[in-house]
Design an enzyme around this catalytic site. Structure first.
Site, PDB file in Angstrom:
ATOM      1  N   TYR A   6       0.822  -1.213   0.000  1.00 39.76           N
ATOM      2  CA  TYR A   6       0.000   0.000   0.000  1.00 39.76           C
ATOM      3  C   TYR A   6       0.859   1.268   0.000  1.00 39.76           C
ATOM      4  CZ  TYR A   6      -4.095  -2.904   1.113  1.00 39.76           C
ATOM      5  OH  TYR A   6      -5.100  -3.830   1.088  1.00 39.76           O
ATOM      6  N   LYS A  63       3.192 -15.361   2.777  1.00 41.59           N
ATOM      7  CA  LYS A  63       3.111 -16.083   1.506  1.00 41.59           C
ATOM      8  C   LYS A  63       4.551 -16.409   1.099  1.00 41.59           C
ATOM      9  CE  LYS A  63       0.768 -17.570  -2.120  1.00 41.59           C
ATOM     10  NZ  LYS A  63      -0.059 -18.782  -2.053  1.00 41.59           N
ATOM     11  N   ASP A  78      -3.229 -18.056   1.946  1.00 44.62           N
ATOM     12  CA  ASP A  78      -4.377 -18.732   1.322  1.00 44.62           C
ATOM     13  C   ASP A  78      -4.956 -19.784   2.269  1.00 44.62           C
ATOM     14  OD1 ASP A  78      -1.849 -19.772   0.867  1.00 44.62           O
ATOM     15  OD2 ASP A  78      -2.312 -20.616  -1.091  1.00 44.62           O
ATOM     16  N   ASP A  86      -5.576  -6.608   5.798  1.00 41.89           N
ATOM     17  CA  ASP A  86      -6.754  -5.875   5.339  1.00 41.89           C
ATOM     18  C   ASP A  86      -7.834  -6.866   4.889  1.00 41.89           C
ATOM     19  OD1 ASP A  86      -8.330  -3.774   4.553  1.00 41.89           O
ATOM     20  OD2 ASP A  86      -7.168  -3.254   2.780  1.00 41.89           O
ATOM     21  N   ASP A 112     -11.533  -8.370   7.092  1.00 35.97           N
ATOM     22  CA  ASP A 112     -12.909  -8.264   6.575  1.00 35.97           C
ATOM     23  C   ASP A 112     -13.555  -9.642   6.529  1.00 35.97           C
ATOM     24  OD1 ASP A 112     -12.747  -5.514   6.200  1.00 35.97           O
ATOM     25  OD2 ASP A 112     -13.710  -5.594   4.237  1.00 35.97           O
TER      26      ASP A 112
END
Ligand code: NAD
Length: 346
Positions: free
Chosen positions: A134, A179, A212, A236, A240
């Protein structure tokens, strides 16, 4: 900072709760109200005006509603509301975003998951907030685009230390999400995490998951997690996803902390333009955020506990906003839900 959309509606609820706490415990809180996001762009041409920055810098804590909305969402616009939020996080140096997710059994029916999977869910996701993709350099030509993801060793060390410290005050278990099978930044993240945990927190149980797999495990065995720590974008997205465990995104608070006691506190939801201006937003995520503000910035633990208990009591007593109602429940407005919570603060 009320911000945009439902931001002002939920921020008013948060302020009423802080005033009720002040009255109950004989404190005096001074409030300053400032613009951020789309409303700030409309009034001043910038999403984070100088007056807002100065006000944040002289405050003990910063409470934020939400920013953004269709009026300002053209992806090609040179100035966007979200820039104000990213700038504010960087300016306040708040690099650790704490997002607790606790399932209230009475709300299990509001979640799309089965009640037996939700039993006992009480987890804390810690998202790195000022690094990663970001904040990396961006490029754009007519036929390509790139976003650079960068993490440094000190950035990973400090967030892992906060996460391990908080795990030590809870159930003593930390899950680091990365990851590392694909991304170099994740391989650095994993190496640093393993070293810090081995050298400084040998008593904390460490689990490592690929992002994942973590997305899947959060839905298949959410009650197994205590504290999760991850980088900016993974956090992020996972938070959610995790909000669905609690029944509604409107339930969840967040605290963003850095080296000083001055934190930034905001519900995890956005400006919800689809329901803005109707007085039906769920204020619980904002009110829980005021509890985190009391705990982390003002060091008022008893007051914070009382706010969290009041939300729980109101829900157990049957108080529901539109996002939580099921057949036969009475639907409360934002103001009425806040009234029900404040009853338990008196
Ligand atoms: P959103 O969180 O605003 O809304 C998603 C869905 O959840 C909507 O259906 C909304 O009605 C519902 N919802 C959200 N909060 C609720 C509440 N308190 N009570 C009841 N229902 C609630 O996400 P979005 O629609 O993807 O984004 C809308 C705008 O908000 C965009 O401009 C986005 O950039 C911005 N946004 C801002 C923040 C922030 O300020 N921190 C975070 C996320 C999104």
């Amino acid at each position: 900072m009320p911000g945009d959309g439902i931001g002002p509606e939920v921020t008013a609820a948060g302020r009423r709760v802080l005033q009720a706490i002040a009255a109950r415990f004989n404190h005096r809180f001074e409030f300053e109200v400032q613009k951020i996001g789309g409303t700030a762009i409309d009034a001043t041409g910038t999403p984070l005006p100088e007056a807002t920055i100065a006000s944040c810098e002289r405050s003990s804590a910063v409470l934020l509603g939400a920013v953004g909305g269709p009026k300002w969402s053209d992806p090609n616009a040179p100035i966007r509301p979200e820039q104000g939020l990213l700038q504010l996080r960087a300016l306040l140096g708040v690099y650790a975003n704490l997002r607790p997710v606790k399932v209230i059994p009475e709300l299990a029916a509001a979640s799309p998951l089965k009640a037996e999977i939700l039993a006992g869910v009480d987890l804390l996701i810690i998202r790195e907030l000022t690094g990663g993709i970001y904040f990396g350099a961006k490029t754009r030509t007519t036929d390509s685009a790139s976003d650079l993801c960068v993490y440094t060793v000190p950035e990973v060390e400090r967030i892992v230390r906060i996460a391990a410290d908080l795990a030590g005050r809870r159930q003593g278990r930390l899950c680091s999400v990365d990851k590392a099978n694909v991304l170099e930044t994740s391989r650095l993240w994993r190496d640093v995490t393993n070293r810090v945990m081995h050298d400084e927190f040998p008593e904390i149980e460490l689990e490592t998951l690929l992002v994942d797999a973590a997305a899947m495990h959060l839905l298949s065995r959410p009650a197994d997690f205590d504290v999760l720590v991850t980088e900016n974008m993974f956090g992020d997205i996972l938070t959610d996803e995790a909000s669905m465990l609690a029944g509604s995104i409107g339930m969840l608070p967040s605290a963003s902390l850095g080296a000083s006691s001055r934190g930034l506190f905001e519900p995890i939801h956005g400006s919800a333009p689809d329901i803005a201006g109707r007085g039906i937003a769920n204020p619980c995520g904002m009110i829980s955020s005021t509890a985190m503000l009391l705990r982390y910035s003002l060091k008022l633990d008893d007051e914070a506990d009382l706010v969290e208990q009041a939300i729980l009591h109101a829900i157990v007593a049957g108080a529901r906003t539109a996002d939580l109602v099921r057949d036969g429940d009475k639907t409360l407005s934002t103001g009425e839900m806040t009234d029900e919570i404040i009853k338990f603060l008196k």
